[in-house]
Write a protein that holds these residues in place. Structure first.
Motif, PDB file in Angstrom:
ATOM      1  N   ALA A 114       0.808  -1.060  -0.054  1.00  0.00           N
ATOM      2  CA  ALA A 114      -0.067   0.136   0.071  1.00  0.00           C
ATOM      3  C   ALA A 114       0.939   1.309  -0.217  1.00  0.00           C
ATOM      4  O   ALA A 114       0.688   2.343  -0.841  1.00  0.00           O
ATOM      5  N   HIS A 115       1.907   1.044   1.001  1.00  0.00           N
ATOM      6  CA  HIS A 115       2.824   2.429   0.750  1.00  0.00           C
ATOM      7  C   HIS A 115       3.654   2.611  -0.426  1.00  0.00           C
ATOM      8  O   HIS A 115       3.990   3.720  -1.064  1.00  0.00           O
ATOM      9  N   LEU A 116       4.021   1.437  -1.070  1.00  0.00           N
ATOM     10  CA  LEU A 116       4.721   1.653  -2.427  1.00  0.00           C
ATOM     11  C   LEU A 116       3.627   2.167  -3.432  1.00  0.00           C
ATOM     12  O   LEU A 116       3.973   2.843  -4.456  1.00  0.00           O
ATOM     13  N   ASP A 156       4.680   6.202   1.700  1.00  0.00           N
ATOM     14  CA  ASP A 156       5.991   6.560   1.961  1.00  0.00           C
ATOM     15  C   ASP A 156       6.832   5.320   1.156  1.00  0.00           C
ATOM     16  O   ASP A 156       6.755   4.117   1.755  1.00  0.00           O
ATOM     17  N   GLN A 157       7.464   5.825   0.401  1.00  0.00           N
ATOM     18  CA  GLN A 157       8.563   4.817  -0.287  1.00  0.00           C
ATOM     19  C   GLN A 157       9.679   4.299   0.650  1.00  0.00           C
ATOM     20  O   GLN A 157      10.052   3.395   0.408  1.00  0.00           O
ATOM     21  N   ALA A 158      10.006   5.208   1.636  1.00  0.00           N
ATOM     22  CA  ALA A 158      10.930   4.767   2.546  1.00  0.00           C
ATOM     23  C   ALA A 158      10.594   3.629   3.300  1.00  0.00           C
ATOM     24  O   ALA A 158      11.256   2.713   3.856  1.00  0.00           O
ATOM     25  N   ILE A 159       9.093   3.550   3.710  1.00  0.00           N
ATOM     26  CA  ILE A 159       8.625   2.550   4.507  1.00  0.00           C
ATOM     27  C   ILE A 159       8.316   1.288   3.788  1.00  0.00           C
ATOM     28  O   ILE A 159       8.868   0.212   4.043  1.00  0.00           O
ATOM     29  N   ALA A 160       8.017   1.568   2.472  1.00  0.00           N
ATOM     30  CA  ALA A 160       7.946   0.475   1.468  1.00  0.00           C
ATOM     31  C   ALA A 160       9.240  -0.381   1.315  1.00  0.00           C
ATOM     32  O   ALA A 160       9.302  -1.685   1.126  1.00  0.00           O
ATOM     33  N   MET A 161      10.198   0.523   0.820  1.00  0.00           N
ATOM     34  CA  MET A 161      11.254  -0.141   0.030  1.00  0.00           C
ATOM     35  C   MET A 161      12.552   0.092   1.035  1.00  0.00           C
ATOM     36  O   MET A 161      13.660  -0.588   0.670  1.00  0.00           O
ATOM     37  N   PRO A 171       0.612  -0.320  -8.975  1.00  0.00           N
ATOM     38  CA  PRO A 171      -0.928   0.029  -9.022  1.00  0.00           C
ATOM     39  C   PRO A 171      -1.591   0.121  -7.737  1.00  0.00           C
ATOM     40  O   PRO A 171      -1.031  -0.608  -6.780  1.00  0.00           O
ATOM     41  N   THR A 172      -2.674   0.567  -7.693  1.00  0.00           N
ATOM     42  CA  THR A 172      -3.438   0.927  -6.298  1.00  0.00           C
ATOM     43  C   THR A 172      -4.971   0.529  -6.555  1.00  0.00           C
ATOM     44  O   THR A 172      -5.281   0.020  -7.619  1.00  0.00           O
ATOM     45  N   GLY A 173      -5.693   0.475  -5.156  1.00  0.00           N
ATOM     46  CA  GLY A 173      -6.974  -0.058  -5.611  1.00  0.00           C
ATOM     47  C   GLY A 173      -7.304  -1.346  -6.123  1.00  0.00           C
ATOM     48  O   GLY A 173      -6.453  -2.159  -5.793  1.00  0.00           O
ATOM     49  N   GLY A 174      -8.224  -1.636  -6.953  1.00  0.00           N
ATOM     50  CA  GLY A 174      -8.521  -2.754  -7.478  1.00  0.00           C
ATOM     51  C   GLY A 174      -7.389  -3.469  -8.491  1.00  0.00           C
ATOM     52  O   GLY A 174      -7.627  -4.476  -9.047  1.00  0.00           O
ATOM     53  N   LEU A 175      -6.557  -2.564  -8.748  1.00  0.00           N
ATOM     54  CA  LEU A 175      -5.443  -2.940  -9.744  1.00  0.00           C
ATOM     55  C   LEU A 175      -4.208  -3.297  -9.115  1.00  0.00           C
ATOM     56  O   LEU A 175      -3.010  -3.655  -9.729  1.00  0.00           O
ATOM     57  N   LEU A 176      -4.105  -3.261  -7.791  1.00  0.00           N
ATOM     58  CA  LEU A 176      -3.035  -3.893  -6.829  1.00  0.00           C
ATOM     59  C   LEU A 176      -3.177  -5.520  -6.667  1.00  0.00           C
ATOM     60  O   LEU A 176      -3.910  -5.985  -5.914  1.00  0.00           O
ATOM     61  N   LEU A 177      -2.309  -6.101  -7.202  1.00  0.00           N
ATOM     62  CA  LEU A 177      -2.503  -7.528  -7.544  1.00  0.00           C
ATOM     63  C   LEU A 177      -1.207  -8.300  -7.017  1.00  0.00           C
ATOM     64  O   LEU A 177      -1.105  -9.360  -7.709  1.00  0.00           O
TER      65      LEU A 177
END
Length: 645
Positions: A282-284, A288-293, A309-315
């Motif tokens: 979700a963060h990526l 916050d990309q620092a949290i994600a990566m 992608p986000t929402g319904g396209l995050l797979l």
């Protein structure tokens, strides 16, 4: 293993005037080969050149480059307005009760419990969440600390209803209580946070929260909690409104999942045994990309950068293991997972509740790009804004499997990374499996491009205008399949609806096309407010290439229905045929400002069997004046579900 090349020659995204060494020799060799192959055509062009030495091809190419740069500038100006609109409640068709609306919060665990008695509530207050909701609520690596009523006396006496997508479409809890009304509202929201598994993405986390002031005081009765929002960014949280009956003021309530003070929630630390989980995804995608990566990626937060992608396209949900290292851009292998619940929006938006082709593509490609990005190719060019684009690949269905309620395992390998001025290229192979058995396999190439490199894109045909087959054959008299009318007819079979209503009409030329077996054409206007721009990507909206492929599939499906392939079938279903390799090339993107998407499909072969029929097509897609997608051997199968083994 097939080695994917970028159109067979060294890639020069900036049209750099100078090259040296091996790269120059490779380019010179490719140019010599192309020169000998294209000499007759070049001579014809030279003879057609008007007096004065003006090169018409150079003029066209310069115009295309200028148009691309203008579109990119317009896109940048449009980004904030698109995201402002995305925050408004969207007006959509009613969703079936059994399906999640596109973009709805996806729970981290699921249970069949819809009611809780007093004993179960006491168990939740004692922290025994998995005892109440099931073993999925205590996965390996998670220290279970979060509990109901951790800071207040337990006032709920019974939960009479738990709905994941009830109320305003984002969840509902109905409960009886005796005690303070504000406390009842808070505890109903805590039940919802536990019910959706929010604490599972932050090991050792606790529930914190509060409620707005109320004059209700201590009473007994029923509270109905309607969830207004549930999200994992910036921390897992529930925002809701509690209602206590006619004539009473509702209470606003918020509950947040908080990690222990000072705890590291970055890669490899939020949950033992996982490099990344749903919280990092979700963060990526939008946080916050620092949290994600990791901290190296902090400069990418809040700006246009590579994202999922986000929402319904995050797979993609989790990264289970990774044997590479940041900075090693040559080789790595890794395993990710994606849970595909049966109530996912894309099952409901297809005609027969099967997983559409674009999900096969997206879940495999997102797993690849995620780890390619984690390795750090963009970190080699600090200060440069790089946008991610898929460039092409091949894929084959190995076996047909029902993926509803399955966990898809994605095993991917980074094969190579090539760093170039203003861009870089990465190649991968991947395999999707369920229960250890592969069902989909492919290879792909991604590119990271600067604005200048994106502005220099000239499509699949080096900036030349290549018209559709229909435009080249004005004598053709196509008939029209009115897809929008069919979709509106509740009694008719429709191949797609709601979010997957990607085409409205199909023009058909029987016995037309380059194979003389049939030709399909469709033109659709682009609305800058189209739902997928808010999903793909944050601050860098483009139409997903996989939805371009899906739109061609829909045209073929509508033609198959129109041609009677489903006649006599008790329960016709569309599937992706096995053992037919499909390949695609993308050399451009559809922006919110591009105006239209044009597609065509050439029927290549039709095979009828005892259980149904398979159609194979080649296709292309255009933005105005430029062909940018090419699809080879895209196959669609229709079969009678009742005749399948």
């Amino acid at each position: 293993m097939t080695v994917l090349e970028f159109d067979g020659v060294a890639f020069d995204p900036l049209n750099a005037p100078q090259q040296t060494g091996a790269a120059q020799e490779q380019t010179d060799s490719a140019r010599e080969q192309a020169s000998s192959t294209l000499a007759p055509a070049a001579a014809a062009i030279e003879n057609a050149r008007p007096a004065g030495g003006i090169d018409p091809i150079a003029q066209i190419r310069a115009g295309v480059v200028a148009a691309h740069r203008s579109a990119l500038s317009a896109q940048t100006a449009l980004q904030r307005e698109l995201w402002r609109r995305a925050l408004r409640p969207a007006v959509t068709d009613a969703q079936p009760v059994h399906s999640a609306p596109e973009g709805a919060f996806k729970p981290l665990a699921r249970t069949g419990r819809a009611r809780l008695d007093r004993e179960s509530l006491v168990q939740l207050a004692n922290g025994a969440v998995s005892t109440v909701f099931g073993p999925a609520y205590l996965p390996d690596g998670v220290e279970a600390v979060a509990r109901l009523a951790g800071t207040t006396p337990l006032v709920l006496t019974e939960v009479t209803g738990l709905e994941l997508y009830g109320g305003a479409g984002k969840g509902r809890v109905t409960a009886r209580f005796e005690g303070d009304a504000r406390t009842a509202a808070l505890q109903a929201a805590e039940v919802y946070a536990l019910y959706t598994g929010m604490p599972l993405c932050l090991s050792g986390s606790l529930l914190t929260g509060g409620a707005s002031e109320s004059a209700l005081g201590t009473i007994s009765g029923t509270v109905e909690l309607v969830v207004d929002s549930a999200d994992l960014v910036p921390r897992p949280h529930v925002h809701a409104t509690a209602f206590f009956g006619e004539g009473t003021e509702p209470i606003r309530v918020a509950v947040t999942v908080a990690e222990p003070q000072g705890a590291d929630v970055g890669p490899g630390h939020a949950v033992a045994g996982l490099l990344l989980n749903e919280f990092h995804m979700a963060h990526l995608a939008r946080g916050d990309q620092a949290i994600a990566m990791g901290p190296e990626f902090a400069p990418y937060t809040g700006v246009r950068a590579t994202r999922l992608p986000t929402g319904g396209l995050l797979l993609v949900d989790r990264v289970r293991d990774f044997d590479g290292a940041r900075g090693n851009l040559e080789t790595a292998s890794y395993t990710t997972e994606y849970d595909s619940p049966a109530d996912s929006w894309y099952y409901a938006d297809t005609a027969n509740d099967s997983m559409p082709h674009f999900v096969y593509m997206e879940t495999s490609l997102q797993a690849a790009l995620l780890m390619g990005y984690y390795a750090g190719p963009t970190l080699t060019q600090p200060g440069t804004t790089l946008s991610l684009r898929n460039l092409g690949g091949t894929a084959t269905v190995l076996r047909q499997v029902d993926l509803r309620d399955a966990t898809i395992e994605q095993s991917s390998r980074l094969l190579s990374t090539t760093i170039l001025p203003g861009s870089s290229l990465q190649t991968f192979d991947y395999t999707l499996s369920v229960d250890g058995e592969p069902f989909y396999r492919g290879e792909t190439m991604f590119g990271y491009f600067s604005d200048q490199a994106l502005g220099n894109q000239t499509g699949l045909d080096a900036g030349r205008y290549v018209p559709s087959w229909l435009a080249e054959h004005p004598e053709a008299r196509p008939r029209v399949i009115d897809v929008a009318a069919r979709r509106a007819d509740q009694a008719a079979r429709a191949c797609s609806r709601r979010k997957l209503a990607l085409i409205d009409r199909v023009e058909v030329v029987d016995e037309g096309g380059k194979y003389r077996a049939g030709y399909l054409h469709s033109l659709r206007a682009i609305d800058p407010a189209d739902w997928f721009f808010a999903r793909h990507f944050h601050l860098d909206p483009v139409i997903p290439g996989s939805l371009g492929v899906e739109s061609v599939i829909h045209a073929v499906q509508e033609w198959m229905l129109d041609a009677g392939f489903a006649d006599g079938m008790a329960d016709p279903v569309f599937r992706i045929p096995r053992d037919i390799p499909f390949s695609w090339r993308y050399r451009g993107q559809f922006l919110p400002t591009d105006g239209s998407v044009e597609l065509e499909a050439h029927i290549k072969s039709v095979h009828r069997g005892p259980r149904g029929a398979t159609v194979v097509v080649d296709g292309s897609l255009w933005k105005p004046g430029l062909r940018i997608y090419e699809l080879i051997d895209l196959a669609v199968e229709i079969a009678d579900r009742k005749a399948l083994p």
